[in-house]
Design a protein around this motif. Structure first.
Motif, PDB file in Angstrom:
ATOM      1  N   GLY A 221     -24.759  -8.027 -14.418  1.00  0.00           N
ATOM      2  CA  GLY A 221     -23.302  -8.357 -14.663  1.00  0.00           C
ATOM      3  C   GLY A 221     -22.202  -7.267 -13.848  1.00  0.00           C
ATOM      4  N   LEU A 222     -23.022  -6.700 -12.752  1.00  0.00           N
ATOM      5  CA  LEU A 222     -22.210  -5.737 -12.067  1.00  0.00           C
ATOM      6  C   LEU A 222     -20.637  -6.466 -11.652  1.00  0.00           C
ATOM      7  CD1 LEU A 222     -24.869  -4.030  -9.798  1.00  0.00           C
ATOM      8  CD2 LEU A 222     -23.772  -3.692 -12.318  1.00  0.00           C
ATOM      9  N   GLY A 223     -19.769  -5.479 -11.495  1.00  0.00           N
ATOM     10  CA  GLY A 223     -18.127  -6.096 -11.218  1.00  0.00           C
ATOM     11  C   GLY A 223     -17.554  -5.282 -10.313  1.00  0.00           C
ATOM     12  N   TRP A 224     -16.094  -5.693  -9.990  1.00  0.00           N
ATOM     13  CA  TRP A 224     -15.136  -4.811  -9.423  1.00  0.00           C
ATOM     14  C   TRP A 224     -13.754  -5.053 -10.225  1.00  0.00           C
ATOM     15  CZ3 TRP A 224     -14.177  -1.067  -5.930  1.00  0.00           C
ATOM     16  CH2 TRP A 224     -12.952  -1.143  -5.448  1.00  0.00           C
ATOM     17  N   SER A 225     -12.986  -3.875 -10.587  1.00  0.00           N
ATOM     18  CA  SER A 225     -11.724  -3.734 -10.933  1.00  0.00           C
ATOM     19  C   SER A 225     -10.803  -3.320  -9.941  1.00  0.00           C
ATOM     20  CB  SER A 225     -11.819  -2.436 -11.894  1.00  0.00           C
ATOM     21  OG  SER A 225     -10.499  -2.582 -12.513  1.00  0.00           O
ATOM     22  N   PRO A 226      -9.877  -4.397  -9.322  1.00  0.00           N
ATOM     23  CA  PRO A 226      -9.153  -4.469  -8.347  1.00  0.00           C
ATOM     24  C   PRO A 226      -7.972  -3.288  -8.395  1.00  0.00           C
ATOM     25  CG  PRO A 226      -8.589  -6.510  -9.754  1.00  0.00           C
ATOM     26  CD  PRO A 226      -9.873  -5.642 -10.404  1.00  0.00           C
ATOM     27  N   SER A 227      -7.462  -2.926  -7.386  1.00  0.00           N
ATOM     28  CA  SER A 227      -6.511  -2.006  -7.123  1.00  0.00           C
ATOM     29  C   SER A 227      -4.903  -2.283  -7.741  1.00  0.00           C
ATOM     30  CB  SER A 227      -6.495  -1.244  -5.898  1.00  0.00           C
ATOM     31  OG  SER A 227      -6.109  -2.359  -4.900  1.00  0.00           O
ATOM     32  N   GLY A 228      -4.854  -3.648  -7.583  1.00  0.00           N
ATOM     33  CA  GLY A 228      -3.598  -3.888  -8.027  1.00  0.00           C
ATOM     34  C   GLY A 228      -2.794  -4.048  -6.842  1.00  0.00           C
ATOM     35  N   ARG A 229      -3.021  -3.931  -5.608  1.00  0.00           N
ATOM     36  CA  ARG A 229      -2.408  -3.998  -4.501  1.00  0.00           C
ATOM     37  C   ARG A 229      -2.738  -4.856  -3.476  1.00  0.00           C
ATOM     38  NH1 ARG A 229      -4.115   1.431  -4.893  1.00  0.00           N
ATOM     39  NH2 ARG A 229      -5.565   1.189  -3.203  1.00  0.00           N
ATOM     40  N   SER A 230      -1.868  -5.250  -2.713  1.00  0.00           N
ATOM     41  CA  SER A 230      -2.381  -6.315  -1.534  1.00  0.00           C
ATOM     42  C   SER A 230      -3.270  -5.727  -0.875  1.00  0.00           C
ATOM     43  CB  SER A 230      -0.972  -6.411  -0.716  1.00  0.00           C
ATOM     44  OG  SER A 230      -1.422  -7.593   0.375  1.00  0.00           O
ATOM     45  N   PHE A 231      -4.351  -6.791  -0.597  1.00  0.00           N
ATOM     46  CA  PHE A 231      -5.696  -6.379   0.266  1.00  0.00           C
ATOM     47  C   PHE A 231      -5.682  -7.581   1.412  1.00  0.00           C
ATOM     48  CE2 PHE A 231      -9.833  -6.231   1.321  1.00  0.00           C
ATOM     49  CZ  PHE A 231     -10.162  -4.987   1.502  1.00  0.00           C
ATOM     50  N   ALA A 232      -5.745  -7.075   2.839  1.00  0.00           N
ATOM     51  CA  ALA A 232      -6.162  -8.014   3.711  1.00  0.00           C
ATOM     52  C   ALA A 232      -5.067  -8.900   3.961  1.00  0.00           C
ATOM     53  CB  ALA A 232      -7.504  -8.424   3.750  1.00  0.00           C
ATOM     54  N   GLY A 233      -3.622  -8.615   3.716  1.00  0.00           N
ATOM     55  CA  GLY A 233      -2.628  -9.816   3.632  1.00  0.00           C
ATOM     56  C   GLY A 233      -2.660 -10.626   2.536  1.00  0.00           C
ATOM     57  N   GLU A 234      -3.626 -10.555   1.627  1.00  0.00           N
ATOM     58  CA  GLU A 234      -3.484 -11.276   0.364  1.00  0.00           C
ATOM     59  C   GLU A 234      -2.609 -10.790  -0.675  1.00  0.00           C
ATOM     60  OE1 GLU A 234      -7.223 -12.736  -1.059  1.00  0.00           O
ATOM     61  OE2 GLU A 234      -7.649 -13.848   0.896  1.00  0.00           O
ATOM     62  N   PRO A 235      -2.035 -11.791  -1.379  1.00  0.00           N
ATOM     63  CA  PRO A 235      -1.044 -10.990  -2.432  1.00  0.00           C
ATOM     64  C   PRO A 235      -2.108 -10.471  -3.393  1.00  0.00           C
ATOM     65  CG  PRO A 235      -1.473 -13.522  -2.834  1.00  0.00           C
ATOM     66  CD  PRO A 235      -1.856 -13.102  -1.471  1.00  0.00           C
ATOM     67  N   PRO A 236      -1.543  -9.495  -4.343  1.00  0.00           N
ATOM     68  CA  PRO A 236      -2.441  -8.823  -5.507  1.00  0.00           C
ATOM     69  C   PRO A 236      -3.088  -9.816  -6.536  1.00  0.00           C
ATOM     70  CG  PRO A 236      -0.258  -7.729  -5.134  1.00  0.00           C
ATOM     71  CD  PRO A 236      -0.019  -8.989  -4.356  1.00  0.00           C
ATOM     72  N   VAL A 237      -4.231  -9.676  -6.907  1.00  0.00           N
ATOM     73  CA  VAL A 237      -4.625 -10.558  -7.906  1.00  0.00           C
ATOM     74  C   VAL A 237      -4.354  -9.982  -9.281  1.00  0.00           C
ATOM     75  CG1 VAL A 237      -6.913 -11.109  -6.690  1.00  0.00           C
ATOM     76  CG2 VAL A 237      -6.757  -9.227  -8.106  1.00  0.00           C
ATOM     77  N   PRO A 238      -4.199 -10.686 -10.496  1.00  0.00           N
ATOM     78  CA  PRO A 238      -3.860 -10.237 -11.643  1.00  0.00           C
ATOM     79  C   PRO A 238      -4.330  -9.218 -12.237  1.00  0.00           C
ATOM     80  CG  PRO A 238      -3.749 -12.760 -11.528  1.00  0.00           C
ATOM     81  CD  PRO A 238      -4.321 -12.291 -10.299  1.00  0.00           C
ATOM     82  N   SER A 239      -3.854  -8.179 -12.850  1.00  0.00           N
ATOM     83  CA  SER A 239      -4.637  -7.136 -13.353  1.00  0.00           C
ATOM     84  C   SER A 239      -5.517  -7.655 -14.585  1.00  0.00           C
ATOM     85  CB  SER A 239      -3.994  -6.069 -13.465  1.00  0.00           C
ATOM     86  OG  SER A 239      -2.964  -6.389 -14.768  1.00  0.00           O
ATOM     87  N   LEU A 240      -6.455  -6.904 -15.048  1.00  0.00           N
ATOM     88  CA  LEU A 240      -7.189  -7.295 -16.400  1.00  0.00           C
ATOM     89  C   LEU A 240      -6.196  -7.493 -17.348  1.00  0.00           C
ATOM     90  CD1 LEU A 240      -9.651  -7.591 -18.173  1.00  0.00           C
ATOM     91  CD2 LEU A 240      -9.848  -5.230 -18.275  1.00  0.00           C
ATOM     92  N   ALA A 241      -5.372  -6.464 -17.499  1.00  0.00           N
ATOM     93  CA  ALA A 241      -4.388  -6.680 -18.865  1.00  0.00           C
ATOM     94  C   ALA A 241      -3.493  -7.989 -18.757  1.00  0.00           C
ATOM     95  CB  ALA A 241      -3.441  -5.444 -18.730  1.00  0.00           C
ATOM     96  N   GLU A 242      -3.130  -8.304 -17.377  1.00  0.00           N
ATOM     97  CA  GLU A 242      -2.383  -9.471 -17.260  1.00  0.00           C
ATOM     98  C   GLU A 242      -3.333 -10.852 -17.648  1.00  0.00           C
ATOM     99  OE1 GLU A 242       0.879  -8.154 -13.647  1.00  0.00           O
ATOM    100  OE2 GLU A 242      -1.257  -8.909 -13.230  1.00  0.00           O
ATOM    101  N   ALA A 243      -4.396 -10.822 -16.940  1.00  0.00           N
ATOM    102  CA  ALA A 243      -5.270 -11.792 -17.300  1.00  0.00           C
ATOM    103  C   ALA A 243      -5.898 -12.042 -18.817  1.00  0.00           C
ATOM    104  CB  ALA A 243      -6.640 -11.731 -16.337  1.00  0.00           C
ATOM    105  N   ALA A 244      -5.929 -10.882 -19.581  1.00  0.00           N
ATOM    106  CA  ALA A 244      -6.369 -10.933 -20.800  1.00  0.00           C
ATOM    107  C   ALA A 244      -5.314 -11.407 -21.628  1.00  0.00           C
ATOM    108  CB  ALA A 244      -6.753  -9.584 -21.269  1.00  0.00           C
ATOM    109  N   LEU A 245      -4.003 -10.896 -21.490  1.00  0.00           N
ATOM    110  CA  LEU A 245      -2.716 -11.329 -22.081  1.00  0.00           C
ATOM    111  C   LEU A 245      -2.704 -12.612 -21.979  1.00  0.00           C
ATOM    112  CD1 LEU A 245      -0.700  -8.142 -21.924  1.00  0.00           C
ATOM    113  CD2 LEU A 245      -1.873  -8.974 -23.847  1.00  0.00           C
TER     114      LEU A 245
END
Length: 702
Positions: free
Chosen positions: A168-192
């Protein structure tokens, strides 16, 4: 069992206490109080206490938590054994086990405060499982996770995708734009957004508040979920990939209501079956050490999650084996870690070996550089007992220095003195005397002196109290693993009002369908065009439980054996409860199957428990035909076997119905009821047509 019984039971013992008792009860420990068990492979055997026999046919499986006598047929769980052996009711057996494991039983209904605590734990579990899925999705589904996290696991660590998903390994995103793509929702945003509460994101340590906003504690790190013994996600370890020395390399979940670091082992859930089978546990230090060993094909490996080994962790291992090989780095830090754990392991009655790896290697790098057989060969050649390990470590110049030799002897004797078993202590004293050219009597006297001092100081009594408290804490840790048995059993009891009775011609087929449901109900069956037959014709993929349920429902069939019908109903009741408890994060199929079986064998109805164990653990004589069949894992042929079992059941059902109609027809001929006779003959004609279709389909499956 009636509804009145279960209501009475709930007034006596609350749900959380029942869970603690069931999880704390070690079936080998329980049965050993009454029967002398002898190990045979991963199981234990004995002469059955329920009937007279000279050849042992009574088997106990610690990994499955069940017993079965292949002579008289008695079978069940630890609770069932106490009920049968001591002639106790279910509540009385639970109270007996509660006393044995030091668990306090409150004979009252659940208070509002108790209910709130239970709901809080469940909510924290649910949030943790949501977070685990989120981190995995970010690893595989986001550009940042794929480029940074997945690259680290694959290129740096050499983990395969199968291994990554297994743990079940994973990655916690930085919250910043990456490679020109918009930031993905943070864990807090997704959970709420998914409806999880802010308080549980904080209490689990997944997030913290900053300026009124929730911040992901593990952001921009790779994630290692930590599972409980029952497979629930209770915590996380997170590693930074930055070289910045000011940033902590690892962050871990804090202690909480669901996570107690000192009583948790990394990957114990993934390793427990292999440990029980091999009757050995390899103990390493880090996450990567465990994962690389598993990937190399050695799965009886666990780790203390980066902490010093604790008594609670040792007792967790002891539930599956008494044999531990400490496998640490060959550098000074690894040697010190090995030395720290030896006395504790021995004091808990474990058989301890030590295997130090070559300089420059840790278990992670060693596993990646060698094949499974090479690793096993190395361990077999280099693992030594603690006396040889300490002697090699401390004896460089002892022959020249009497003081150093005396210190070495004291060190080894101190270690021998902690071993609880007198025979084992004696054997080690003899070995030590030979190795160090000392008189045995002198060493025995020194061991006795040390043990007397500990008895007088109250150390052993204190350890007994600690062990009692540890059992209670371990039960709390796993207290959510088997909840809800009685709601399903209660509903199942109500079904007994239907006037059905066993039919010999149907019994074996009904039993076979239950076998596939209980063993493989959550497994996926995949059909190709040439395999389509019966009710699943338009479906290419379907689970075993869906397939059996659809076939019986479509033809309006019910089991005639009341007990089998009850078990069938309980399966789907327990399944629904587990899925409802999991929420949006559906458990893995194997975990769901194991959860259902756990509830089945602990449902409180001895007849259900015995029958479930009988069905799933049947013993067969090893003949050539069975041997050839055993070479193919049964799970690999369910696509063929389950449809065949369903078709055989339908065919027997049709034949039974035909026989009933023929009997009715004979009675009508005596009564000269012509109209009724024609109706029965018409039904017989239809049934014979159905029978022909079933025979044709059955020939295609066979």
């Amino acid at each position: 069992m009636t509804r009145g019984f279960f209501y009475y039971f709930w007034l006596m013992i609350d749900r959380e206490t029942v869970d603690r008792i069931l999880d704390a009860a070690d079936i080998v420990d329980v049965i050993s109080d009454f029967v002398t068990l002898r190990r045979r492979g991963a199981n234990y055997i004995a002469c059955c206490p329920f009937h007279n026999e000279k050849t042992p046919s009574f088997s106990v499986s610690p990994s499955k938590g069940i017993f079965k006598c292949f002579g008289c047929g008695k079978a069940g769980s630890a609770v069932t054994f106490i009920m049968e052996h001591e002639q106790m009711t279910y509540p009385e057996a639970l109270k007996y086990l509660a006393r044995k494991y030091g668990i306090e039983v409150h004979e009252q209904e659940e208070t509002q405060e108790d209910a709130q605590d239970r709901l809080k734990r469940e909510s924290m579990m649910a949030v943790s499982e949501f977070a685990a899925k989120y981190y995995t999705d970010m690893l595989f589904g986001s550009a940042e996770g794929h480029s940074v996290g997945l690259s680290y696991f694959r290129q740096k660590r050499g983990f395969s995708e199968e291994t990554i998903r297994k743990f079940g390994l994973g990655w916690s995103p930085s919250g910043r734009s990456f490679a020109g793509e918009p930031p993905v929702p943070s864990l807090a945003e997704a959970a709420l957004r998914a409806g999880y509460k802010r308080e549980f994101l904080i209490s689990t340590g997944l997030c913290y508040e900053h300026g009124g906003e929730l911040v992901d504690k593990f952001r921009e790190r790779v994630i290692f979920p930590i599972y409980s013994l029952s497979g629930r996600i209770i915590a996380f370890g997170a590693r930074t990939l930055k070289d910045d020395k000011s940033v902590a390399k690892y962050l871990n979940s804090p202690e909480s209501e669901i996570y107690h670091k000192s009583s948790s082992l990394y990957a114990i859930y993934q390793a427990k079956s292999a440990i029980a089978r091999a009757q050995k546990c390899y103990l390493v230090e880090g996450y990567a050490d465990v994962i690389s060993m598993h990937q190399a094909g050695i799965e009886n490996v666990t780790a203390s999650s980066g902490t010093s080994l604790t008594v609670e962790q040792i007792r967790l291992i002891k539930r599956f084996t008494n044999n531990v090989t400490v496998m640490y780095d060959g550098d000074s830090a690894g040697i010190k870690a090995a030395l720290r754990g030896i006395n504790m392991l021995l004091e808990e009655g474990m058989t301890v070996k030590v295997a130090l790896l070559p300089d420059g290697h840790d278990p992670d790098s060693f596993a990646r550089a060698h094949t499974r057989q090479e690793i096993l060969d190395f361990l077999q050649e280099h693992e030594t007992d603690f006396i040889e390990f300490k002697y090699a470590l401390l004896s460089s110049d002892i022959q020249k220095d009497p003081i150093q030799k005396a210190e070495l002897i004291r060190d080894i004797i101190d270690t021998i003195a902690v071993i609880p078993d007198q025979i084992t202590r004696s054997l080690y004293v003899e070995q030590c005397a030979q190795r160090l050219s000392m008189k045995e009597d002198l060493l025995f006297s020194e061991v006795a002196r040390i043990r007397r001092r500990k008895i007088e100081s109250g150390e052993y009594e204190r350890r007994r109290r600690e062990e009692k408290e540890a059992r209670y804490a371990a039960a709390v840790e796993e207290g959510d693993a088997a909840g809800g048995e009685f709601s399903g059993a209660d509903r199942g009891a109500g079904a007994e009002q239907v006037s059905f009775s066993p039919v010999p011609v149907l019994d074996l087929s009904e039993r076979e369908l239950l076998y596939y449901l209980l063993k493989f109900g959550e497994c996926l069956m995949t059909f190709e065009d040439h395999q389509k037959y019966g009710a699943e014709a338009p479906v290419m993929e379907i689970t075993v439980n869906e397939y059996i349920s659809a076939n019986l429902s479509n033809d309006d069939l019910e089991f005639h054996n009341p007990l089998y019908r009850k078990i069938y109903g309980l399966y789907f009741d327990f399944r629904k409860e587990l899925l409802d408890a999991a929420g949006e994060t559906a458990p893995a199929p194997d975990d769901l199957q194991a959860g259902i079986m756990h509830r089945m064998v602990n449902c409180g109805d001895p007849e259900v428990t015995k029958t479930v164990v009988d069905i799933t653990e049947d013993k067969y004589e090893l003949k050539v035909k069975e041997y050839i069949k055993a070479q193919i894992p049964e799970r690999n042929v369910i696509d063929k076997n389950v449809p065949k079992a369903v078709l055989v059941y339908k065919l027997k059902y049709v034949e039974y119905t035909c026989s009933q109609l023929m009997e009715s027809l004979r009675q009508m001929q005596q009564d000269a009821d012509t109209e009724a006779q024609q109706d029965v003959m018409h039904r017989l004609k239809l049934l014979l047509q159905i029978k022909n279709v079933l025979v044709k389909d059955l020939n295609r499956v066979s």
